[in-house]
Scaffold this motif. Sequence first.
Motif, PDB file in Angstrom:
ATOM      1  N   ASN A   1       0.805  -1.219   0.000  1.00 64.44           N
ATOM      2  CA  ASN A   1       0.000   0.000   0.000  1.00 64.44           C
ATOM      3  C   ASN A   1       0.839   1.272   0.000  1.00 64.44           C
ATOM      4  O   ASN A   1       0.299   2.366  -0.088  1.00 64.44           O
ATOM      5  CB  ASN A   1      -0.925   0.010   1.227  1.00 64.44           C
ATOM      6  CG  ASN A   1      -1.920   1.157   1.193  1.00 64.44           C
ATOM      7  OD1 ASN A   1      -2.485   1.467   0.144  1.00 64.44           O
ATOM      8  ND2 ASN A   1      -2.111   1.817   2.323  1.00 64.44           N
TER       9      ASN A   1
ATOM     10  N   ALA B   1       0.580   6.762   0.260  1.00 59.29           N
ATOM     11  CA  ALA B   1      -0.360   5.669   0.516  1.00 59.29           C
ATOM     12  C   ALA B   1      -1.786   6.192   0.468  1.00 59.29           C
ATOM     13  O   ALA B   1      -2.054   7.353   0.802  1.00 59.29           O
ATOM     14  CB  ALA B   1      -0.089   5.035   1.876  1.00 59.29           C
TER      15      ALA B   1
ATOM     16  N   CYS C   1      -3.090   3.241   8.344  1.00 65.65           N
ATOM     17  CA  CYS C   1      -1.945   2.890   7.508  1.00 65.65           C
ATOM     18  C   CYS C   1      -0.665   3.242   8.257  1.00 65.65           C
ATOM     19  O   CYS C   1      -0.634   4.196   9.042  1.00 65.65           O
ATOM     20  CB  CYS C   1      -2.008   3.645   6.181  1.00 65.65           C
ATOM     21  SG  CYS C   1      -0.639   3.278   5.055  1.00 65.65           S
TER      22      CYS C   1
END
Length: 362
Positions: A200, A259, A267
């Motif tokens: 990601n 990301a 994240c």
Amino acid sequence: MLCLLDFDSAAPPEQAWRRRLNSHANILKEFSVTFMEAIKMIFISREGGNKNYASVLAPGQHEGLGKSGDQGISSWGWNLSGQHSTYHALFPRAWTIYDGEPDPELKVSCRQISPFIPHNYRDSSLPAAVFVYTLVNTGKERAKVSLLFTWANSIGRISHLSGDHVNEPFICFLPLYGCCRTAKGNPPVTFAIAACETQNVSVTVLPCFGLSEGSCITAKDMWGTMVQDGQFDRENFNSGPSMPSSPGETPCAAVSASAWVEPHGKCTVAFALAWSSPKVKFSKGSSYHRRYTKYYGTSERAAQNLVHDALTNYKRWEEEIEKWQSPILKDDRLPEWYKFTLFNELYFLVAGGTVWIGTYHY
């Protein structure tokens, strides 16, 4: 706010020393890092294109802000007030919590980790640090977040102006990308900054930019690219070593990690900094190899291996640090002020009074 970050060590322990980010009281001036050496930034665009944010992740305004035609760092967006953000310290870790700054719907934790671990002299001697960003999207739209780590090719004071500095991009064993730079001087120093690419997280680099108008790529150009694209050209990895800088120039480099964070999603993005300076020389003439050279050698390339291992091992370092600190932090017999002071005072020992050396000198 901190409850949203209560996973993966993103939230600081309640016993950590704390201050508001825009408060300048009790800052240890002798250990401060100048803006010239290290600056971190964030760029956010929400799906739909109606909300965009960009800021240096430091409160206040740069002294040159607003100068007409400036091509240096005062041309960047110094948009963070720091009013709703806090700094937490429990050495050898620290946390900077950005509570809705600059994006009201994005919570950001930057966790800083140094490998100072009791009875682990190998890792404690390593010249490296890790910066782990945890992003929490509380909004209803996906957010593309780009974090930027910059570093000036300098060992402090005016060394960045001495000339003959070289910057070079690299790709390490993992999907780990960064810039390596050699600072002129005696003894020589090589810095490496890097980020780890994941499923990601996409990493790009700008191997070299300058702070003055005569630079091929200026700091203002770099900022404009990030605001517009949120990343650099991946072809930059093929650029090879830069030309040696001229006296008076300040060569800098940047690593970007981008990301997508889903609505109400989380994240993690990790950066690392390492520096290789194999020799230490004392005023009376004795010279020693630093202890880390026993494991990494004396080559300039050691910085790349150090930054790689920092990003590979930081989770284990944190486990060992928490195992060491937890019994003291949970001891109800000890006053709260004593707990954070006991650990934070170790900062003076490590930063001001310790040189890790090998068992030989020449």
